[in-house]
Motif scaffolding. Structure first.
Motif, PDB file in Angstrom:
ATOM      1  N   CYS A 160      -6.073   4.730  -5.174  1.00 50.85           N
ATOM      2  CA  CYS A 160      -4.929   5.514  -5.652  1.00 50.85           C
ATOM      3  C   CYS A 160      -5.034   5.798  -7.145  1.00 50.85           C
ATOM      4  O   CYS A 160      -4.628   6.893  -7.617  1.00 50.85           O
ATOM      5  CB  CYS A 160      -3.628   4.797  -5.340  1.00 50.85           C
ATOM      6  SG  CYS A 160      -3.212   4.824  -3.570  1.00 50.85           S
ATOM      7  N   SER A 199       1.064   4.217  -2.905  1.00 44.37           N
ATOM      8  CA  SER A 199       0.892   5.643  -2.596  1.00 44.37           C
ATOM      9  C   SER A 199       2.083   6.456  -3.066  1.00 44.37           C
ATOM     10  O   SER A 199       1.921   7.521  -3.700  1.00 44.37           O
ATOM     11  CB  SER A 199       0.690   5.811  -1.087  1.00 44.37           C
ATOM     12  OG  SER A 199      -0.423   5.085  -0.637  1.00 44.37           O
ATOM     13  N   TRP A 256      -6.887  -0.483  -2.108  1.00 39.49           N
ATOM     14  CA  TRP A 256      -6.082   0.730  -1.979  1.00 39.49           C
ATOM     15  C   TRP A 256      -5.506   1.156  -3.330  1.00 39.49           C
ATOM     16  O   TRP A 256      -5.436   2.366  -3.636  1.00 39.49           O
ATOM     17  CB  TRP A 256      -4.957   0.497  -0.979  1.00 39.49           C
ATOM     18  CG  TRP A 256      -4.128   1.733  -0.713  1.00 39.49           C
ATOM     19  CD1 TRP A 256      -2.849   1.985  -1.066  1.00 39.49           C
ATOM     20  CD2 TRP A 256      -4.583   2.914  -0.043  1.00 39.49           C
ATOM     21  NE1 TRP A 256      -2.438   3.216  -0.662  1.00 39.49           N
ATOM     22  CE2 TRP A 256      -3.505   3.825  -0.019  1.00 39.49           C
ATOM     23  CE3 TRP A 256      -5.798   3.292   0.546  1.00 39.49           C
ATOM     24  CZ2 TRP A 256      -3.598   5.078   0.567  1.00 39.49           C
ATOM     25  CZ3 TRP A 256      -5.885   4.541   1.128  1.00 39.49           C
ATOM     26  CH2 TRP A 256      -4.801   5.427   1.136  1.00 39.49           C
ATOM     27  N   CYS A 265       0.829  -1.205   0.000  1.00 42.02           N
ATOM     28  CA  CYS A 265       0.000   0.000   0.000  1.00 42.02           C
ATOM     29  C   CYS A 265       0.868   1.262   0.000  1.00 42.02           C
ATOM     30  O   CYS A 265       0.568   2.261  -0.693  1.00 42.02           O
ATOM     31  CB  CYS A 265      -0.942  -0.006   1.206  1.00 42.02           C
ATOM     32  SG  CYS A 265      -2.228  -1.277   1.116  1.00 42.02           S
TER      33      CYS A 265
END
Length: 552
Positions: A141, A96, A137, A92
């Motif tokens: 994103c 990011s 996630w 994750c």
């Protein structure tokens, strides 16, 4: 007792079968919540689903037989979970950071492919949950960093919307499939480990010595195979406990569990209790405490242990029966030999008494000599009679009375007992100080029979040499005579009871028992007797006996 009465008893805390009921002290370690106010009666029942249920005055406990997928212990599970969390968090974070750094330089399609590969990697290396979190996630994103308007959680393009939806669907599906493939690979690896462990256990159990210490060795093998804290093995036949490891189980608990007549598990306490069966017959109980095993593995061990116990029992019974049979044959042979020994003193007494009767004018010294011979042979008959009676009363395992003896000394005694002709013709040509462990009275019978035959069937007046040699772990005695010849086809038959060679029977009287008695006496001492015969050189009997410390 009706079903209503049984239910009433269960509700009142009493079992319909008292022998299946035990206090919490008897089943030490079974209850995860022991009462501090005193013993709690525990009743084992069977519900409709086939799962055992322990009902107590304080708590209910359900025991499931559902096999676990793997053999991983609790520490392994914690380690895998921690690793999955770390991989998911790292994935994750990578998503990011990548989105933050490259959102203006990378297109949505390329970012989708990279995030999909990362999701597949997480699904393969970690658990499905970590892959799902990573996929969700990554979807967020993608929307935040790579769709218009950027750095906002909304989309103005329908194409971007369906691209993100397609990515999320494919990522979740691929994560699920990758996780299933990974789980199947782990299951195959676990099954391979199980099969290898069970194979090694069965092979080791077959190679165990079935005598003393068999139960302890078997329990140790199970403990090693299952990586158990302890293994407690109890057998019905000898009612003995065999323990590997540090067991806190009381003997009363083992017997109570056996009397319950069923298997049960306490997974919270890592305890697995299995009945051992041979056919429909219960032969024992196996109590295992192991954190790194499961009910399926415990069930798989049971037939191996049951077969090993039955094999040991069958071998023990077979060897005992064979020992009794061989000992009975030995006792019969000893009695035959002693009965055969009656012949010489009886013949001497008959000849001496006939001389006294037919020669009344014999000199006083001669009469006295014959009387002494008769008295001496009568004493010898009495000794033989006592030995016959003693042998007939002995149990099968008391026939031989072994001690260390010198064969040179024993042979000298045998030669002296056979009379003056034997003392003139028989000579020990090579002496050896080697000792054997034997019953001298029984072994003496064997040498007497062979030496008597050498005197009777050998050429009159020729020497009969005896050679004693040590050959590796054996002491070998060779007795040779010239003038006699045994056909090759008869060299085994002459050791059969009552067999007499047609070519030699006319040369001397006999019963055909002598060599049969000699062979049984030698074999009773774990030895063997062989014969070699040449028409010109003569006949040699060789007796091989184990040296001290070598007998098996």
């Amino acid at each position: 007792m009706s079903s209503e009465q049984r239910n009433r008893h269960h509700q009142n805390g009493d079992s319909a079968h008292p022998q299946y009921t035990a206090t919490s002290k008897e089943f030490h370690g079974l209850s995860p919540d022991s009462s501090a106010n005193g013993p709690v009666k525990t009743i084992a029942t069977h519900n409709a689903s086939g799962r055992h249920k322990c009902e107590a005055g304080i708590f209910p406990l359900r025991l499931s037989y559902a096999p676990l997928i793997s053999l991983k212990g609790r520490d392994d599970v914690k380690r895998i979970r921690s690793r999955s969390v770390l991989i998911g968090a790292a994935a994750c974070a990578s998503v990011s950071v990548f989105g933050y750094l490259f959102n203006s330089r990378v297109e949505l399609a390329f970012a989708s492919v990279l995030y999909l590969l990362l999701t597949i990697f997480v699904a393969w290396q970690a658990r499905l949950r970590a892959a799902i979190v990573t996929a969700v996630w990554a979807t967020v994103c993608l929307d935040f960093f790579f769709t218009e308007p950027k750095l906002a959680l909304r989309m103005i393009s329908l194409a971007d919307f369906w691209s993100v939806v397609a990515f999320a669907s494919v990522a979740l599906l691929v994560s699920h499939l990758s996780s299933r493939i990974r789980q199947q690979a782990e299951n195959l690896k676990t099954q391979e480990k199980r099969q290898r462990a069970l194979y090694e256990l069965s092979s080791a159990a077959l190679s165990l010595y079935w005598g003393d210490g068999f139960g302890e060795q078997l329990a140790s093998l199970v403990r090693k195979t299952l990586h158990a804290e302890f293994v407690h093995l109890w057998t019905v036949r000898d009612e003995r406990n065999y323990i590997a490891g540090w067991s806190h189980v009381e003997p009363g608990s083992i017997r109570a569990a056996f009397m319950a007549g069923r298997d049960f598990d306490l997974s919270r306490n890592d305890i697995y209790v299995r009945l051992l069966k041979s056919g429909v017959r219960d032969i024992g109980l196996l109590w295992i405490k192991a954190a790194d095993t499961d009910p399926f593995m415990a069930d798989s061990v049971v037939p191996i242990i049951s077969s090993a116990l039955e094999r040991a029992r069958a071998l023990n019974n077979e060897v005992t029966a064979q020992s009794e049979q061989l000992s009975e044959q030995l006792r019969t042979s000893v009695l035959d030999g002693l009965a055969h020994a009656f012949k010489t003193p009886l013949t001497t007494i008959a000849l001496s008494s006939a001389g006294l009767a037919e020669l009344p004018d014999m000199a006083r010294e001669q009469r006295s000599g014959l009387a002494n011979i008769i008295r001496k042979e009568a004493d010898r008959l009495n000794e033989i009679t006592q030995q016959v009676l003693k042998t007939a009363r002995l149990e099968w395992n008391q026939v031989l009375s072994r001690r260390e003896i010198s064969l040179s000394t024993l042979l000298e005694e045998v030669i002296h007992s056979l009379g003056s002709e034997a003392q003139m013709r028989i000579h020990v040509t090579s002496r050896n100080p080697a000792l054997v462990e034997a019953d001298p009275s029984v072994l003496k019978i064997a040498f007497e029979q062979i030496l008597e035959n050498a005197l009777k069937y050998g050429q009159a007046g020729t020497e009969i040499p005896i050679e004693i040699r040590s050959v590796k772990t054996l002491v070998s005695v060779s007795i040779h005579n010239t003038g006699s010849y045994i056909q090759p086809e008869e060299q085994e038959l002459i050791f059969t009871r009552f067999y007499r060679s047609p070519s030699m029977a006319y040369r001397a009287a006999g019963t055909g028992l002598g060599l049969s008695v000699a062979r049984h006496a030698v074999e009773a001492h774990s030895g063997k007797i062989l014969v070699q015969s040449d028409i010109e050189a003569g006949t040699t009997f060789r007796i091989d006996l184990p040296a001290i410390g070598e007998e098996k």
